[in-house]
Design an enzyme around this catalytic site. Structure first.
Site, PDB file in Angstrom:
ATOM      1  N   GLY A  80       0.788  -1.237   0.000  1.00 26.56           N
ATOM      2  CA  GLY A  80       0.000   0.000   0.000  1.00 26.56           C
ATOM      3  C   GLY A  80       0.815   1.280   0.000  1.00 26.56           C
ATOM      4  O   GLY A  80       0.292   2.351   0.305  1.00 26.56           O
ATOM      5  N   SER A  81       2.085   1.206  -0.405  1.00 24.98           N
ATOM      6  CA  SER A  81       2.890   2.441  -0.371  1.00 24.98           C
ATOM      7  C   SER A  81       2.393   3.454  -1.402  1.00 24.98           C
ATOM      8  O   SER A  81       2.457   4.665  -1.170  1.00 24.98           O
ATOM      9  CB  SER A  81       4.380   2.142  -0.560  1.00 24.98           C
ATOM     10  N   ASN A  82       1.886   2.997  -2.536  1.00 28.38           N
ATOM     11  CA  ASN A  82       1.343   3.949  -3.522  1.00 28.38           C
ATOM     12  C   ASN A  82       0.074   4.614  -3.012  1.00 28.38           C
ATOM     13  O   ASN A  82      -0.171   5.789  -3.269  1.00 28.38           O
ATOM     14  CB  ASN A  82       1.090   3.242  -4.852  1.00 28.38           C
ATOM     15  N   MET A 123      -3.501  -6.966  -7.291  1.00 28.66           N
ATOM     16  CA  MET A 123      -2.871  -8.106  -7.944  1.00 28.66           C
ATOM     17  C   MET A 123      -3.881  -9.140  -8.436  1.00 28.66           C
ATOM     18  O   MET A 123      -3.634 -10.341  -8.349  1.00 28.66           O
ATOM     19  CB  MET A 123      -1.864  -8.753  -6.986  1.00 28.66           C
ATOM     20  N   ARG A 124      -5.011  -8.644  -8.933  1.00 29.21           N
ATOM     21  CA  ARG A 124      -6.021  -9.539  -9.488  1.00 29.21           C
ATOM     22  C   ARG A 124      -6.433  -9.001 -10.851  1.00 29.21           C
ATOM     23  O   ARG A 124      -6.466  -7.791 -11.056  1.00 29.21           O
ATOM     24  CB  ARG A 124      -7.279  -9.591  -8.598  1.00 29.21           C
ATOM     25  N   ASN A 133      -4.350   2.049 -13.636  1.00 30.68           N
ATOM     26  CA  ASN A 133      -3.466   1.056 -13.008  1.00 30.68           C
ATOM     27  C   ASN A 133      -2.051   1.614 -13.019  1.00 30.68           C
ATOM     28  O   ASN A 133      -1.677   2.350 -13.931  1.00 30.68           O
ATOM     29  CB  ASN A 133      -3.516  -0.247 -13.815  1.00 30.68           C
ATOM     30  N   HIS A 172       1.887   0.231 -13.033  1.00 34.21           N
ATOM     31  CA  HIS A 172       2.609  -1.018 -13.320  1.00 34.21           C
ATOM     32  C   HIS A 172       4.114  -0.733 -13.280  1.00 34.21           C
ATOM     33  O   HIS A 172       4.576   0.282 -13.807  1.00 34.21           O
ATOM     34  CB  HIS A 172       2.198  -1.538 -14.708  1.00 34.21           C
TER      35      HIS A 172
HETATM   36  C1  GAR Z   1       3.753  -1.407  -7.310  1.00 32.60           C
HETATM   37  O1  GAR Z   1       5.108  -1.496  -7.670  1.00 32.60           O
HETATM   38  C2  GAR Z   1       2.877  -1.526  -8.539  1.00 32.60           C
HETATM   39  O2  GAR Z   1       3.459  -0.999  -9.680  1.00 32.60           O
HETATM   40  C3  GAR Z   1       2.735  -3.010  -8.658  1.00 32.60           C
HETATM   41  O3  GAR Z   1       2.584  -3.460  -7.344  1.00 32.60           O
HETATM   42  C4  GAR Z   1       3.342  -2.623  -6.491  1.00 32.60           C
HETATM   43  C5  GAR Z   1       2.494  -2.260  -5.301  1.00 32.60           C
HETATM   44  O4  GAR Z   1       3.265  -1.596  -4.342  1.00 32.60           O
HETATM   45  N1  GAR Z   1       1.612  -3.364  -9.470  1.00 32.60           N
HETATM   46  C6  GAR Z   1       1.625  -4.394 -10.309  1.00 32.60           C
HETATM   47  O5  GAR Z   1       2.586  -5.137 -10.451  1.00 32.60           O
HETATM   48  C7  GAR Z   1       0.348  -4.587 -11.089  1.00 32.60           C
HETATM   49  N2  GAR Z   1       0.567  -5.466 -12.188  1.00 32.60           N
HETATM   50  P1  GAR Z   1       2.570  -0.915  -3.098  1.00 32.60           P
HETATM   51  O6  GAR Z   1       1.595  -1.935  -2.504  1.00 32.60           O
HETATM   52  O7  GAR Z   1       3.688  -0.617  -2.154  1.00 32.60           O
HETATM   53  O8  GAR Z   1       1.861   0.305  -3.581  1.00 32.60           O
END
Ligand code: GAR
Length: 222
Positions: free
Chosen positions: A42-44, A120-121, A137, A139
């Site tokens: 969840g850092s984003n 991630m779904r 999204n 990525h």
């Molecule tokens: C992020 O790096 C995002 O780009 C990736 O999951 C991570 C989540 O980080 N998303 C994917 O790979 C989607 N295909 P976070 O939970 O720290 O935000």
């Protein structure tokens, strides 16, 4: 500097991209009403909320939905005081049922757009069509390279010298929707998956709020 796609090229009637209705030069009135979906750390999600609190992102996060009970994103929401709904995918019959419930919850929460911030779904048409051009999204690669799982590991495996992150609109094709913004990062010779992922994460945290301010102008043009 992040790079943006020229969204006005997708629709010539949207030439006034930088001066939309409801835009006062500093923020949106009312602020963008966002729903966020997350599966893990969840850092984003937190980076978006911090950008809002700094005044860099004119938005309100109406609801976070997580599919993994107790995940980092849920704990961050509790700490930040943001409403969080847990929807364990294992308790739903199939993807469609899960997505229809997601739509219901986001609509009830008043979300005008949704950000998949580490969701991630795979999502279904039911969600995509409920928020047409308003489902984003993030990525961890420079799409169209390294779609799907483990974008960071795929880039290392391929031996590229530049990787990065992409914010894009979600369509039926996995990680293939229109690109909104991208940022590049160098890949170092001694990079591990962890070190490269950390460098990409730092850029993601910067890119996502900027991308939202950019595409939010198009959303508010109506
Ligand atoms: C992020 O790096 C995002 O780009 C990736 O999951 C991570 C989540 O980080 N998303 C994917 O790979 C989607 N295909 P976070 O939970 O720290 O935000």
């Amino acid at each position: 500097m992040p790079a943006f796609s020229d969204l006005s090229q997708q629709d010539p009637s949207e030439q006034a991209l930088l001066q939309p209705a409801g835009w006062n030069g500093q923020g949106f009135d009312p602020p963008l009403q966002l729903g966020v979906m997350a599966s893990g750390n969840g850092s984003n999600f937190e980076a978006m909320e911090m950008a809002i609190r700094r005044g860099d992102l004119s938005a309100t996060i109406r609801l976070l939905v997580v599919n993994n009970p107790g995940c980092g994103a849920q704990r961050r929401a509790e700490r930040l005081g943001i409403p969080c709904s847990v929807m364990d995918h294992r308790l739903h019959q199939d993807r469609r049922e899960l997505d229809l419930e997601l739509v219901r919850r986001f609509q009830d929460a008043g979300a005008e757009a949704i950000v998949m911030a580490g969701w991630m779904r795979i999502v279904t048409d039911d969600l995509i069509q409920a928020y047409p051009n308003r489902l984003l999204n993030i990525h961890p690669s420079l799409l169209p390279s390294f779609r799907g799982l483990d974008g960071v590991g795929q880039a290392l495996q391929a031996g590229v010298q530049i990787s990065g992150c992409t914010v894009h609109l979600v369509t039926e094709d996995l990680d293939a929707g229109p690109i909104v913004a991208q940022a590049a990062v160098p890949v170092m010779a001694d990079d591990t998956r962890t070190s490269l992922a950390e460098r990409i994460h730092r850029e993601e945290h910067r890119l996502l709020p900027i991308a939202l301010m950019h595409i939010g102008q198009r959303w508010r043009q109506g």
